[in-house]
Design a protein around this motif. Structure first.
Motif, PDB file in Angstrom:
ATOM      1  N   GLY A 159       0.779  -1.234   0.000  1.00 54.71           N
ATOM      2  CA  GLY A 159       0.000   0.000   0.000  1.00 54.71           C
ATOM      3  C   GLY A 159       0.807   1.279   0.000  1.00 54.71           C
ATOM      4  N   TYR A 160       2.103   1.188  -0.264  1.00 55.10           N
ATOM      5  CA  TYR A 160       2.943   2.386  -0.282  1.00 55.10           C
ATOM      6  C   TYR A 160       2.821   3.136  -1.597  1.00 55.10           C
ATOM      7  N   ASN A 161       2.917   4.455  -1.503  1.00 54.63           N
ATOM      8  CA  ASN A 161       3.134   5.315  -2.665  1.00 54.63           C
ATOM      9  C   ASN A 161       4.614   5.654  -2.656  1.00 54.63           C
ATOM     10  N   PHE A 162       5.253   5.563  -3.806  1.00 55.84           N
ATOM     11  CA  PHE A 162       6.694   5.787  -3.852  1.00 55.84           C
ATOM     12  C   PHE A 162       7.115   6.132  -5.263  1.00 55.84           C
ATOM     13  N   THR A 163       8.325   6.649  -5.356  1.00 59.15           N
ATOM     14  CA  THR A 163       8.942   6.874  -6.652  1.00 59.15           C
ATOM     15  C   THR A 163      10.092   5.879  -6.790  1.00 59.15           C
ATOM     16  N   VAL A 164      10.539   5.679  -8.013  1.00 60.60           N
ATOM     17  CA  VAL A 164      11.620   4.733  -8.276  1.00 60.60           C
ATOM     18  C   VAL A 164      12.814   5.484  -8.828  1.00 60.60           C
ATOM     19  N   ARG A 165      13.977   5.195  -8.265  1.00 61.65           N
ATOM     20  CA  ARG A 165      15.243   5.737  -8.733  1.00 61.65           C
ATOM     21  C   ARG A 165      16.270   4.620  -8.650  1.00 61.65           C
ATOM     22  N   SER A 166      16.801   4.183  -9.747  1.00 64.18           N
ATOM     23  CA  SER A 166      17.712   3.052  -9.744  1.00 64.18           C
ATOM     24  C   SER A 166      19.155   3.497  -9.515  1.00 64.18           C
ATOM     25  N   ALA A 167      19.894   2.665  -8.783  1.00 60.74           N
ATOM     26  CA  ALA A 167      21.290   2.964  -8.484  1.00 60.74           C
ATOM     27  C   ALA A 167      22.180   2.740  -9.694  1.00 60.74           C
ATOM     28  N   GLY A 168      21.903   1.713 -10.466  1.00 63.61           N
ATOM     29  CA  GLY A 168      22.680   1.419 -11.662  1.00 63.61           C
ATOM     30  C   GLY A 168      24.148   1.130 -11.401  1.00 63.61           C
ATOM     31  N   ILE A 169      24.456   0.476 -10.285  1.00 61.78           N
ATOM     32  CA  ILE A 169      25.847   0.142  -9.990  1.00 61.78           C
ATOM     33  C   ILE A 169      26.120  -1.311 -10.375  1.00 61.78           C
ATOM     34  N   GLU A 170      27.380  -1.613 -10.591  1.00 65.46           N
ATOM     35  CA  GLU A 170      27.780  -2.983 -10.859  1.00 65.46           C
ATOM     36  C   GLU A 170      27.872  -3.715  -9.530  1.00 65.46           C
ATOM     37  N   GLU A 171      27.162  -4.835  -9.428  1.00 62.35           N
ATOM     38  CA  GLU A 171      27.151  -5.605  -8.185  1.00 62.35           C
ATOM     39  C   GLU A 171      28.354  -6.534  -8.159  1.00 62.35           C
ATOM     40  N   LYS A 172      29.315  -6.210  -7.296  1.00 68.35           N
ATOM     41  CA  LYS A 172      30.531  -7.014  -7.174  1.00 68.35           C
ATOM     42  C   LYS A 172      30.462  -7.841  -5.904  1.00 68.35           C
ATOM     43  N   ILE A 173      30.508  -9.151  -6.089  1.00 61.97           N
ATOM     44  CA  ILE A 173      30.463 -10.061  -4.953  1.00 61.97           C
ATOM     45  C   ILE A 173      31.901 -10.410  -4.575  1.00 61.97           C
ATOM     46  N   ILE A 174      32.452  -9.599  -3.664  1.00 62.49           N
ATOM     47  CA  ILE A 174      33.840  -9.805  -3.248  1.00 62.49           C
ATOM     48  C   ILE A 174      33.953  -9.714  -1.736  1.00 62.49           C
ATOM     49  N   GLY A 175      34.817 -10.550  -1.175  1.00 63.94           N
ATOM     50  CA  GLY A 175      35.211 -10.474   0.229  1.00 63.94           C
ATOM     51  C   GLY A 175      34.117 -10.571   1.254  1.00 63.94           C
ATOM     52  N   GLY A 176      34.424 -11.200   2.364  1.00 60.07           N
ATOM     53  CA  GLY A 176      33.529 -11.262   3.499  1.00 60.07           C
ATOM     54  C   GLY A 176      32.565 -12.428   3.449  1.00 60.07           C
ATOM     55  N   SER A 177      31.820 -12.558   4.537  1.00 58.17           N
ATOM     56  CA  SER A 177      30.794 -13.597   4.635  1.00 58.17           C
ATOM     57  C   SER A 177      29.634 -13.218   3.717  1.00 58.17           C
ATOM     58  N   PRO A 178      28.770 -14.172   3.380  1.00 62.43           N
ATOM     59  CA  PRO A 178      27.614 -13.826   2.550  1.00 62.43           C
ATOM     60  C   PRO A 178      26.774 -12.686   3.129  1.00 62.43           C
ATOM     61  N   GLU A 179      26.584 -12.672   4.453  1.00 61.48           N
ATOM     62  CA  GLU A 179      25.798 -11.580   5.046  1.00 61.48           C
ATOM     63  C   GLU A 179      26.520 -10.243   4.893  1.00 61.48           C
ATOM     64  N   GLU A 180      27.824 -10.228   5.102  1.00 60.64           N
ATOM     65  CA  GLU A 180      28.587  -8.984   4.918  1.00 60.64           C
ATOM     66  C   GLU A 180      28.495  -8.504   3.466  1.00 60.64           C
ATOM     67  N   VAL A 181      28.563  -9.426   2.525  1.00 61.81           N
ATOM     68  CA  VAL A 181      28.492  -9.075   1.100  1.00 61.81           C
ATOM     69  C   VAL A 181      27.145  -8.465   0.766  1.00 61.81           C
ATOM     70  N   VAL A 182      26.052  -9.104   1.173  1.00 57.28           N
ATOM     71  CA  VAL A 182      24.725  -8.613   0.807  1.00 57.28           C
ATOM     72  C   VAL A 182      24.430  -7.273   1.495  1.00 57.28           C
ATOM     73  N   ARG A 183      24.900  -7.098   2.726  1.00 58.38           N
ATOM     74  CA  ARG A 183      24.732  -5.809   3.413  1.00 58.38           C
ATOM     75  C   ARG A 183      25.511  -4.705   2.678  1.00 58.38           C
ATOM     76  N   ARG A 184      26.741  -5.030   2.308  1.00 56.95           N
ATOM     77  CA  ARG A 184      27.574  -4.054   1.599  1.00 56.95           C
ATOM     78  C   ARG A 184      26.921  -3.645   0.277  1.00 56.95           C
ATOM     79  N   LEU A 185      26.365  -4.609  -0.455  1.00 56.17           N
ATOM     80  CA  LEU A 185      25.724  -4.299  -1.734  1.00 56.17           C
ATOM     81  C   LEU A 185      24.505  -3.389  -1.545  1.00 56.17           C
ATOM     82  N   ALA A 186      23.685  -3.666  -0.543  1.00 50.35           N
ATOM     83  CA  ALA A 186      22.520  -2.811  -0.278  1.00 50.35           C
ATOM     84  C   ALA A 186      22.970  -1.398   0.098  1.00 50.35           C
ATOM     85  N   GLU A 187      24.032  -1.290   0.896  1.00 47.13           N
ATOM     86  CA  GLU A 187      24.540   0.021   1.301  1.00 47.13           C
ATOM     87  C   GLU A 187      25.191   0.761   0.137  1.00 47.13           C
TER      88      GLU A 187
END
Length: 186
Positions: free
Chosen positions: A21-49
């Motif tokens: 039920g949210y109203n929102f706008t969309v703006r894409s980051a358009g970054i290259e997702e690099k899966i490097i270094g760290g545990s899987p949780e650290e990697v996915v957190r880093r990518l979101a950030e």
């Protein structure tokens, strides 16, 4: 008045926010997702950030970015590059349990919060023809782990332990609660 910004081009994340039920706008980051270094949780957190930092916001905006990875045996299985990679990934997941991690970063001009949600998914044992048939429907190509649980890939799932929507790409109930802390209400 606060404006929610979805920092993602994912149609699934867009659908989930709309469903809530949210109203929102969309703006894409358009970054290259690099899966490097760290545990899987650290990697996915880093990518979101990283996605969050790549998008500028105004004072009246709250930005939500997310990333999802599939983990099997501590190895991150990303989006497939070709048919062979997708086939091999599904063959690897066949008959076993894997983890789906989705991280979400929410920020405004003053503060930021990142959360990660883990869900365990068990696949039935898949036949060669099941995998081939699935790959012919073209659903696998833009999805971590080479399948979409919300589509025909859901037919492979024997059981799930955790948040279904996190596997789709956005742990919606957690996101709703976190957005409340930032003043974004339904």
């Amino acid at each position: 008045m606060l404006t929610l910004v979805l920092g993602s081009s994912s149609p699934r994340r867009k659908e989930l926010l709309e469903m809530a039920g949210y109203n929102f706008t969309v703006r894409s980051a358009g970054i290259e997702e690099k899966i490097i270094g760290g545990s899987p949780e650290e990697v996915v957190r880093r990518l979101a950030e990283e996605k969050s930092r790549a998008i500028s916001i105004r004072n009246n905006e709250v930005l939500l970015t997310a990333d999802t990875v599939v983990v099997h045996g501590q190895r991150i299985l990303g989006k497939p590059g070709d048919y062979e990679e997708a086939y091999n990934t599904l063959e690897e997941l066949s008959g076993s349990v894997h983890e789906v991690l989705t991280a979400v970063t929410i920020r405004n001009s003053e503060e930021q919060s990142t959360l990660a949600v883990s869900t365990l998914v068990k696949f039935f044992s898949l036949t060669e023809s099941e995998i081939q048939s699935y790959l012919e429907c073209k659903e696998a190509w833009d999805k971590a782990g080479s399948y979409g649980i919300q589509g025909k890939g859901g037919l492979f799932v024997e059981s799930i332990e955790g948040d279904y929507y996190s596997v789709v790409g956005l742990p919606l109930s957690r996101v709703v609660r976190e957005l409340r802390k930032f003043g974004v209400l339904l």
